[in-house]
Write a protein that holds these residues in place. Structure first.
Motif: not given
Lengths: 115, 115, 115, 115
Positions: A44-46, C13-14, C21-22, D51-52
């Motif tokens: 998911q975060w890759l 929080f992010a 970026r994630f 996707a963005a």
């Protein structure tokens, strides 16, 4: 090892633990969704590039491999208890998709097909 | 048909359509989660009893079979592009689980094991 | 706390961890599927009766609650980065379903509706 | 509209159709996984860049919005039938994660925090 041999291995494993009562179609479909979710979570975060190299990192590689084995196990158990021939189902799906998504003539002519 | 033959069939199908660029590990893991979700959806409102009889209803049976083929297809494609031997991974997982979940002596003695 | 306040809390929080970026739409959709799979996994081997009593067992209750918070977090983050008003989307979906699944006259007459 | 108002709207909708018997915790958790899978499927073949921009394409935007409403609906129904306060659960999760993932001093000093 054929699909049916894998299914026997998994059925025997479950039977010896008296887990057959848990392995109902509904439960197995739910377990499969859960394991597929955990497999997706590994990626998911890759970035696409990092995901392509995931097997080069031993810890991550082991997790991916393990989750893939879980997905396959539950899919084969589900097929077994529902008496679905997944090999035939896959072949039929490919045949159906050959019709739904015909290869453009040009592509064939340009040699994208090797046969 | 062996696992590797199925993978060749799927790889060839994708290659002839130039779909290789879509079949990245991250995308395939995501597609697998999507199809597992759709398979689960076939069972979501069924009672355990109805779920056990799902293959007796032709329309529902076809949908379940089709979703299972999709799950298997994406799992095998993912294994192919990551160069993971899912057959070996499944065997290792079973061996590991034999250690993690030992069969009680009594169960063996009572003949729940056939060997 | 309103939906938008929760979204601000999560965005803040992010942001403080430089995780923006994630938190791309694709990654968040994948993370949401992963967490929904983990939530489903909490219920997979339970009978319907056991599942109905899941909150009575503290350990299990905590896990379910935690997974639900994760699902909500990623859904709200995804809505935030895509600028989707999920509250309005839910209201529209209910309105649409009122038309798609009309309540039988009889049911209304029998007082299943309170209004 | 508060979380609890949305839950009343959804409960009322289900009740008027006598769907309460389907909305068991196990079924709702499964339905949630299914909808999360369908939402993920909207993004599976898109590049991160595509996707963005998914909300710029009306057809795709409508599908994403609709799937997000479905995920939220099932999550809120599940929370309702299990009597879980998801708003409190989310707040607790954020508090827990503040401890688990402390913000580096430097980051604070550099003003990534606004408070």
């Amino acid at each position: 090892m054929s699909i049916s041999t894998m299914q026997e291995l998994l059925a025997d494993f479950a039977e010896r633990r008296d887990w057959g009562r848990f392995h109902t179609p509904k439960n197995l479909a739910m377990a499969l969704a859960g394991e597929a979710g955990e497999l997706a979570a590994e990626f998911q975060w890759l970035t696409p590039e990092e995901a392509a190299e995931v097997m080069a990192e031993p810890g991550k590689a082991g997790a991916v491999r393990s989750e893939m084995a879980d997905v396959l196990s539950y899919l084969l158990r589900l097929a077994d208890v529902l008496d679905v021939d997944v090999e035939a189902a896959l072949r039929e799906k490919v045949d159906l998709n050959e019709e739904r998504f015909p290869v453009p003539e040009a592509a064939v002519g340009e040699g994208l097909r090797s046969d």
